[in-house]
Design an enzyme around this catalytic site. Sequence first.
Site, PDB file in Angstrom:
ATOM      1  N   ARG A  92       0.831  -1.211   0.000  1.00  0.00           N
ATOM      2  CA  ARG A  92       0.000   0.000   0.000  1.00  0.00           C
ATOM      3  C   ARG A  92       0.864   1.260   0.000  1.00  0.00           C
ATOM      4  O   ARG A  92       0.560   2.245   0.663  1.00  0.00           O
ATOM      5  CB  ARG A  92      -0.938   0.054   1.210  1.00  0.00           C
ATOM      6  CG  ARG A  92      -2.124  -0.856   1.057  1.00  0.00           C
ATOM      7  CD  ARG A  92      -3.307  -0.400   1.893  1.00  0.00           C
ATOM      8  NE  ARG A  92      -4.147  -1.553   2.121  1.00  0.00           N
ATOM      9  CZ  ARG A  92      -4.054  -2.310   3.207  1.00  0.00           C
ATOM     10  NH1 ARG A  92      -3.244  -1.987   4.185  1.00  0.00           N
ATOM     11  NH2 ARG A  92      -4.801  -3.369   3.322  1.00  0.00           N
ATOM     12  N   ASP A 124      -3.258   3.975   4.081  1.00  0.00           N
ATOM     13  CA  ASP A 124      -3.067   3.628   2.671  1.00  0.00           C
ATOM     14  C   ASP A 124      -2.289   4.762   2.017  1.00  0.00           C
ATOM     15  O   ASP A 124      -2.779   5.876   1.915  1.00  0.00           O
ATOM     16  CB  ASP A 124      -4.424   3.432   1.982  1.00  0.00           C
ATOM     17  CG  ASP A 124      -4.284   2.799   0.596  1.00  0.00           C
ATOM     18  OD1 ASP A 124      -3.201   2.932  -0.018  1.00  0.00           O
ATOM     19  OD2 ASP A 124      -5.260   2.182   0.142  1.00  0.00           O
ATOM     20  N   ARG A 126      -0.974   4.669  -1.118  1.00  0.00           N
ATOM     21  CA  ARG A 126      -0.901   4.525  -2.568  1.00  0.00           C
ATOM     22  C   ARG A 126      -1.388   5.803  -3.242  1.00  0.00           C
ATOM     23  O   ARG A 126      -2.206   6.530  -2.689  1.00  0.00           O
ATOM     24  CB  ARG A 126      -1.784   3.353  -3.025  1.00  0.00           C
ATOM     25  CG  ARG A 126      -1.193   2.023  -2.618  1.00  0.00           C
ATOM     26  CD  ARG A 126      -2.084   0.882  -3.024  1.00  0.00           C
ATOM     27  NE  ARG A 126      -3.320   0.872  -2.240  1.00  0.00           N
ATOM     28  CZ  ARG A 126      -4.221  -0.110  -2.322  1.00  0.00           C
ATOM     29  NH1 ARG A 126      -4.037  -1.120  -3.130  1.00  0.00           N
ATOM     30  NH2 ARG A 126      -5.308  -0.071  -1.584  1.00  0.00           N
ATOM     31  N   LYS A 152      -9.924   3.615  -5.863  1.00  0.00           N
ATOM     32  CA  LYS A 152      -9.483   3.505  -7.257  1.00  0.00           C
ATOM     33  C   LYS A 152     -10.552   4.033  -8.204  1.00  0.00           C
ATOM     34  O   LYS A 152     -10.237   4.705  -9.191  1.00  0.00           O
ATOM     35  CB  LYS A 152      -9.211   2.035  -7.607  1.00  0.00           C
ATOM     36  CG  LYS A 152      -7.822   1.585  -7.237  1.00  0.00           C
ATOM     37  CD  LYS A 152      -7.589   0.167  -7.698  1.00  0.00           C
ATOM     38  CE  LYS A 152      -6.565  -0.484  -6.790  1.00  0.00           C
ATOM     39  NZ  LYS A 152      -6.528  -1.935  -6.955  1.00  0.00           N
TER      40      LYS A 152
END
Length: 191
Positions: A92, A124, A126, A152
């Site tokens: 992540r 997270d 990302r 996402k």
Amino acid sequence: MSVIFIAKAKLPTKYVDFDVHVFMHNEQEHLVLAKGQFNQEDVVLTRVHSECLTGDSLFSLRCDCGPQLEFAMQKMAKQDKALLIYLRQEGRGIGLAEKIKAYQLQDTGVDTYDANLKLGHPADNRNYQMLGAVFEHFAIKNINLMTNNPDKISAIEQAGININKRIPIKAGHNPHNQHYLQTKIDKFNHL
Ligand SMILES: [Zn+2]
């Protein structure tokens, strides 16, 4: 931050004959596996997968990354066109060593969300900033997205891509990752 195309080659896999494209972004190499040639009218079956060395390559049962990747490729095998965006943001986005440290904390009963926080990382880390440039490179405007992750979905929509359909991924449940998957639902709002 710019996204730079570096090279392209054929990459036959167990499931799909892809062309692999390598891009640089944030001093990191990322891969995009493409099946077929794309037109702007196409609705392209797409998976955005974040690297997980232990899950993708070493068959780890601590998470569901490997089976998710395999599920995606099996679906792509049945399509004429598909795109697999493989982002090199291990653990992540906290990196491999930090992920193993987080596993160590999880071995003492901390969940995956709190373990990252205890190590001083976001739950997270990302980011999906490069997706817009990637879709533009392939001239893709419409996709069917295989994901359970609402972050996402919003990142891709913000990049101006139309998500025609979300395809849930049902793969990778096992007794070792039951708690991990429940945390993804409870704390990361996974679908
Ligand atoms: Zn994983």
